[in-house]
Design an enzyme around this catalytic site. Structure first.
Site, mmCIF file in Angstrom:
data_model
loop_
_atom_site.group_PDB
_atom_site.id
_atom_site.type_symbol
_atom_site.label_atom_id
_atom_site.label_comp_id
_atom_site.label_asym_id
_atom_site.label_seq_id
_atom_site.Cartn_x
_atom_site.Cartn_y
_atom_site.Cartn_z
ATOM 1 N N SER A 12 -18.186 4.491 0.661
ATOM 2 C CA SER A 12 -17.418 5.500 1.402
ATOM 3 C C SER A 12 -16.072 4.974 1.904
ATOM 4 C CB SER A 12 -18.260 6.015 2.572
ATOM 5 O OG SER A 12 -18.651 4.931 3.401
ATOM 6 N N GLY A 13 -15.432 4.102 1.102
ATOM 7 C CA GLY A 13 -14.055 3.702 1.395
ATOM 8 C C GLY A 13 -13.098 4.653 0.688
ATOM 9 N N THR A 42 -11.594 -0.505 3.665
ATOM 10 C CA THR A 42 -10.498 0.453 3.857
ATOM 11 C C THR A 42 -10.155 0.608 5.338
ATOM 12 O OG1 THR A 42 -11.172 1.677 1.885
ATOM 13 C CG2 THR A 42 -9.800 2.862 3.481
ATOM 14 N N GLN A 46 -4.441 -3.016 7.124
ATOM 15 C CA GLN A 46 -3.383 -2.988 8.142
ATOM 16 C C GLN A 46 -2.026 -2.612 7.569
ATOM 17 O OE1 GLN A 46 -3.205 -6.691 10.305
ATOM 18 N NE2 GLN A 46 -5.215 -6.419 11.237
ATOM 19 N N GLY A 48 -0.411 -1.549 4.754
ATOM 20 C CA GLY A 48 -0.015 -0.259 4.228
ATOM 21 C C GLY A 48 -0.351 -0.052 2.780
ATOM 22 N N GLU A 113 6.302 -6.633 2.084
ATOM 23 C CA GLU A 113 5.300 -7.706 2.185
ATOM 24 C C GLU A 113 5.557 -8.704 1.068
ATOM 25 O OE1 GLU A 113 1.374 -5.969 2.362
ATOM 26 O OE2 GLU A 113 1.851 -4.838 4.159
ATOM 27 N N ASP A 220 -22.004 -5.831 -4.086
ATOM 28 C CA ASP A 220 -23.225 -5.203 -4.619
ATOM 29 C C ASP A 220 -22.994 -4.518 -5.967
ATOM 30 O OD1 ASP A 220 -24.198 -6.016 -2.177
ATOM 31 O OD2 ASP A 220 -24.453 -4.018 -1.345
ATOM 32 N N HIS A 241 -6.200 -14.439 2.065
ATOM 33 C CA HIS A 241 -5.040 -13.991 2.834
ATOM 34 C C HIS A 241 -4.542 -15.190 3.627
ATOM 35 C CE1 HIS A 241 -2.370 -11.781 5.415
ATOM 36 N NE2 HIS A 241 -2.600 -10.684 4.715
ATOM 37 N N ARG A 288 1.228 -14.180 -2.262
ATOM 38 C CA ARG A 288 0.160 -14.636 -1.371
ATOM 39 C C ARG A 288 -0.524 -15.930 -1.822
ATOM 40 N NH1 ARG A 288 -3.296 -9.533 0.450
ATOM 41 N NH2 ARG A 288 -1.387 -8.878 1.488
ATOM 42 N N HIS A 349 -10.218 -12.740 1.148
ATOM 43 C CA HIS A 349 -9.681 -11.423 1.487
ATOM 44 C C HIS A 349 -9.940 -10.361 0.430
ATOM 45 C CE1 HIS A 349 -6.921 -8.670 3.471
ATOM 46 N NE2 HIS A 349 -6.167 -8.576 2.389
ATOM 47 N N ARG A 384 -3.191 -10.395 -6.715
ATOM 48 C CA ARG A 384 -2.789 -9.033 -6.340
ATOM 49 C C ARG A 384 -1.525 -9.035 -5.480
ATOM 50 N NH1 ARG A 384 -4.061 -5.601 -1.643
ATOM 51 N NH2 ARG A 384 -5.038 -7.475 -0.806
ATOM 52 N N SER A 389 -3.716 -2.430 -3.426
ATOM 53 C CA SER A 389 -5.121 -2.069 -3.696
ATOM 54 C C SER A 389 -5.470 -0.676 -3.212
ATOM 55 C CB SER A 389 -6.076 -3.089 -3.096
ATOM 56 O OG SER A 389 -5.715 -3.375 -1.790
HETATM 57 P P1 FAD Z 1 -14.321 -0.269 0.681
HETATM 58 O O1 FAD Z 1 -13.332 0.418 1.510
HETATM 59 O O2 FAD Z 1 -14.681 -1.655 1.078
HETATM 60 O O3 FAD Z 1 -15.656 0.601 0.651
HETATM 61 C C1 FAD Z 1 -16.830 0.081 0.059
HETATM 62 C C2 FAD Z 1 -17.974 0.962 0.484
HETATM 63 O O4 FAD Z 1 -19.128 0.687 -0.290
HETATM 64 C C3 FAD Z 1 -18.406 0.781 1.932
HETATM 65 O O5 FAD Z 1 -18.605 2.059 2.461
HETATM 66 C C4 FAD Z 1 -19.733 0.034 1.826
HETATM 67 O O6 FAD Z 1 -20.617 0.273 2.878
HETATM 68 C C5 FAD Z 1 -20.263 0.641 0.547
HETATM 69 N N1 FAD Z 1 -21.285 -0.159 -0.131
HETATM 70 C C6 FAD Z 1 -21.169 -1.419 -0.603
HETATM 71 N N2 FAD Z 1 -22.311 -1.783 -1.199
HETATM 72 C C7 FAD Z 1 -23.160 -0.732 -1.114
HETATM 73 C C8 FAD Z 1 -24.479 -0.502 -1.529
HETATM 74 N N3 FAD Z 1 -25.213 -1.442 -2.170
HETATM 75 N N4 FAD Z 1 -25.049 0.701 -1.263
HETATM 76 C C9 FAD Z 1 -24.370 1.657 -0.600
HETATM 77 N N5 FAD Z 1 -23.109 1.490 -0.171
HETATM 78 C C10 FAD Z 1 -22.513 0.313 -0.437
HETATM 79 N N6 FAD Z 1 -5.076 -3.246 0.852
HETATM 80 C C11 FAD Z 1 -3.879 -2.619 0.807
HETATM 81 O O7 FAD Z 1 -3.519 -2.049 -0.228
HETATM 82 N N7 FAD Z 1 -3.082 -2.600 1.907
HETATM 83 C C12 FAD Z 1 -3.420 -3.203 3.076
HETATM 84 O O8 FAD Z 1 -2.686 -3.149 4.053
HETATM 85 C C13 FAD Z 1 -4.659 -3.887 3.140
HETATM 86 N N8 FAD Z 1 -5.036 -4.528 4.268
HETATM 87 C C14 FAD Z 1 -6.284 -5.075 4.330
HETATM 88 C C15 FAD Z 1 -6.710 -5.652 5.527
HETATM 89 C C16 FAD Z 1 -8.002 -6.133 5.644
HETATM 90 C C17 FAD Z 1 -8.456 -6.749 6.939
HETATM 91 C C18 FAD Z 1 -8.884 -6.054 4.538
HETATM 92 C C19 FAD Z 1 -10.289 -6.557 4.640
HETATM 93 C C20 FAD Z 1 -8.454 -5.529 3.327
HETATM 94 C C21 FAD Z 1 -7.156 -5.034 3.221
HETATM 95 N N9 FAD Z 1 -6.703 -4.473 2.027
HETATM 96 C C22 FAD Z 1 -5.479 -3.854 1.986
HETATM 97 C C23 FAD Z 1 -7.589 -4.328 0.876
HETATM 98 C C24 FAD Z 1 -8.139 -2.899 0.852
HETATM 99 O O9 FAD Z 1 -8.426 -2.496 2.160
HETATM 100 C C25 FAD Z 1 -9.393 -2.777 0.032
HETATM 101 O O10 FAD Z 1 -9.239 -3.385 -1.207
HETATM 102 C C26 FAD Z 1 -9.725 -1.312 -0.191
HETATM 103 O O11 FAD Z 1 -9.804 -0.665 1.038
HETATM 104 C C27 FAD Z 1 -11.035 -1.184 -0.943
HETATM 105 O O12 FAD Z 1 -11.434 0.161 -0.929
HETATM 106 P P2 FAD Z 1 -12.785 0.543 -1.645
HETATM 107 O O13 FAD Z 1 -12.977 1.987 -1.422
HETATM 108 O O14 FAD Z 1 -12.780 0.011 -3.007
HETATM 109 O O15 FAD Z 1 -13.903 -0.311 -0.855
HETATM 110 C C1 SIN Z 2 -1.885 -7.154 5.194
HETATM 111 O O1 SIN Z 2 -1.624 -6.259 5.990
HETATM 112 O O2 SIN Z 2 -1.399 -8.279 5.247
HETATM 113 C C2 SIN Z 2 -2.863 -6.876 4.114
HETATM 114 C C3 SIN Z 2 -2.179 -6.264 2.970
HETATM 115 C C4 SIN Z 2 -3.036 -6.326 1.746
HETATM 116 O O3 SIN Z 2 -4.070 -6.987 1.712
HETATM 117 O O4 SIN Z 2 -2.642 -5.693 0.764
#
Ligand code: FAD
Ligand code: SIN
Length: 525
Positions: A12-13, A42, A46, A48, A113, A220, A241, A288, A349, A384, A389
């Site tokens: 649910s990201g 997600t 931070q 963007g 960035e 997973d 990071h 990075r 990260h 990356r 992302s």
């Molecule tokens: P996620 O948002 O991680 O969602 C994964 C989901 O899957 C979660 O809901 C989890 O509970 C669920 N899940 C996992 N395994 C299972 C399972 N077995 N069964 C059921 N549910 C499961 N990227 C950028 O582009 N810009 C940024 O500024 C940035 N800043 C960041 C800052 C931080 C602190 C972090 C950690 C990451 C950052 N990133 C950034 C990276 C970016 O946030 C992620 O790559 C992106 O949000 C991933 O989205 P997603 O939907 O793929 O996964």
């Molecule tokens: C950050 O805000 O430094 C994270 C950006 C990213 O991971 O893309």
């Protein structure tokens, strides 16, 4: 118990929710997520979301920066698809209600960035991910065709293997029929049968003992596809990071956004000396991998636990206005960032590799898509580019939704999958066996498979991990199914895939830096 749906979305990201919203007008969508709906990477983002908005920026420049950062091994078609698809994805997010920061003249305020040669990062202060998640969750909860089940853990995807057939890596036509899903409240496993299944399970940060990722990031989806004999790609490229707040034992490690360096922050040694310019012409704003290696090198050669990030030379009001969340968190640790330097160290990260997908997000397994951090689209190559992302997840969610909506009419629901077999699994194992193996796995990966690697370190990690793998498989066979045990198992699989990919590489490239191999051009440090 069995449940039937048209689209099963796991996660649910931004990836899972964006896909669900697009698919929901064409069938029933079930989203399962293992924690609360907002517990995902997600929500922590931070800095963007990258998108070409105004002149003088161009698609060509964003494409160029992404390719350079990826050390020449990105898939150019994926890069072009994301960069040129970004404006439409941003428009959709804004239409749904996302509030990105604007300047006084009404135009979007764009940040910069590491590795970007232009200001092209849309943001909502330093809480961009939380703003995106807020909007997406609100839309999902309003949609009558979407059901969300929180605290539901996907254990394995269903394939011919569950019908008693032998499935190997080279078996053709491996097909996904849904997933076994454990209800974490009732401890019952449901057989979820779906026409289309979407893995949006996020990253793998918990492979390391220091990570910016929340505890749900345990790879997973990648492990499930590996077990189902699907194709996994580029796992050697784990991004650290450069600047997480130094606070030993804090999980997740609090991120000090790269946008701060884009805003003028400088990395310094305890003496006050700025050190990144000796490693790269872009100094503190280098890609990075270079910055993380630079910090790692200074820390190792000088015996430091951290270096400093300095914003004290910048206008204090402006710093607080742009980074209110970072300001507040640091103040709670007695660090006033407008007056004090911030202790920072690298933390695991982002996973650049993952489940290999095509331009529509299709995996090598039929009727199975992978999106967001769990996928390997080819966009990131060996490293990356910052803020690429979130936009990748949004663009691929749209592509995969369009593709699967077309296909779904031809897909029959398979209803002859046997229910989960609880036999031989009646004893809940002692937690200590699981937590100790989890810790050991993190120690192995952090010590031997981190920012700097070598053949010897990788071999040693492989041998140690094998022992933990065998112990954990034994435990799995005789224990009651639990989230902790499944996550440990998945993390071991991810560790194995990282080591395997790293060991087969014979050059230092991007995030894979080995003492045994010369760096590719442009990666000399
Ligand atoms: P996620 O948002 O991680 O969602 C994964 C989901 O899957 C979660 O809901 C989890 O509970 C669920 N899940 C996992 N395994 C299972 C399972 N077995 N069964 C059921 N549910 C499961 N990227 C950028 O582009 N810009 C940024 O500024 C940035 N800043 C960041 C800052 C931080 C602190 C972090 C950690 C990451 C950052 N990133 C950034 C990276 C970016 O946030 C992620 O790559 C992106 O949000 C991933 O989205 P997603 O939907 O793929 O996964
Ligand atoms: C950050 O805000 O430094 C994270 C950006 C990213 O991971 O893309």
């Amino acid at each position: 118990m069995s449940i039937e749906t048209d689209f099963l979305v796991i996660g649910s990201g931004i990836a899972g929710l964006s896909y669900a919203l697009r698919a929901a007008d064409h069938g029933r969508v079930l989203i399962v997520t293992k924690g609360d709906i907002t517990e995902c990477n997600t929500n922590y983002a931070q800095g963007g979301i990258a998108c070409v908005m105004y002149e003088p920026d161009t698609f060509e420049r964003h494409i160029h920066d992404t390719l350079v950062c990826g050390s020449g091994i990105c898939d150019r078609r994926a890069v072009e698809q994301v960069v040129t698809g970004a404006p439409a994805a941003i428009k959709e997010l804004v239409r749904m209600g996302t509030k990105f920061d604007r300047s006084a003249d009404g135009t979007y305020e764009l940040a910069r960035e590491g590795g970007h040669t232009e200001n092209r990062i849309l943001h909502a202060k330093d809480l961009t991910g939380a703003e995106l998640e807020r909007v997406l969750v609100r839309q999902v909860k309003r949609h009558p065709n979407i059901e969300v089940r929180e605290h539901h853990f996907a254990v394995d995807i269903l394939t011919q293997h569950h019908l008693g057939q032998m499935v190997r890596k080279n078996t053709s036509g491996i097909t996904c029929y849904g997933a076994y899903v454990l209800d974490l409240k009732t401890q019952q496993v449901a057989t979820v049968l779906s026409r289309v299944t979407v893995l949006a399970t996020g990253g793998v940060g918990n492979i390391d003992h220091t990570t910016t990722n929340p505890s749900v990031a345990t790879g997973d989806g990648i492990a499930m596809v590996h077990r189902a004999k699907g194709v996994i790609d580029n796992m050697a490229f784990i991004q650290f990071h450069p600047t997480s707040l130094y606070h030993p034992g804090e999980r997740p490690a609090f991120l000090i956004s790269e946008a701060m360096r884009g805003f003028g922050a400088k990395l310094r040694l305890p003496s006050g000396e700025e050190f990144m310019s000796k490693y790269h012409p872009m100094g503190s704003l280098a890609p990075r991998d270079v910055v993380a290696r630079g910090i790692d090198n200074e820390m190792k050669t000088r015996g430091l636990d951290y270096v400093y990030l300095d914003v004290t030379h910048l206008d204090p009001r402006s710093v607080i206005d742009h980074f209110p969340n970072i300001y507040k968190k640091c103040l709670s640790e007695d660090i006033d960032i407008t007056k004090d330097v911030i202790p920072v160290a690298p933390a695991a990260h982002y996973c650049c590799g993952g489940v290999k997908v095509d331009l529509n997000g299709q995996t090598s397994i039929r009727h199975l898509y992978a999106l967001g951090e769990t996928s390997s689209t080819g966009l990131h190559g060996a490293n990356r580019l910052a803020s690429n992302s979130l936009i990748e997840a949004a663009v691929y969610a749209s592509k995969a939704a369009a593709h699967s909506i077309q296909k779904i009419k031809e897909i029959e629901l398979r209803t002859d999958i046997p229910a989960w077999d609880y036999e031989g699994t009646s004893h809940p194992e002692e937690m200590i066996l699981i937590t100790q193996n989890y810790r050991e796995m993190q120690q192995i990966m952090s010590a031997y498979v981190g920012i700097v690697r070598s053949n010897l370190r990788l071999d040693r990690a492989n041998r140690r991990l094998e022992i933990i793998f065998r112990e954990t498989e034994e435990l799995y066979l005789r224990s009651t199914l639990s989230r902790n045990l499944c996550e440990l198992r998945n993390m071991i699989a991810v560790g194995y895939l990282i080591i395997k990919d790293a060991r087969r590489r014979t050059e230092s490239i991007g995030l894979h830096y080995s003492l045994d191999y010369p760096a590719s051009p442009g990666n000399e440090f």
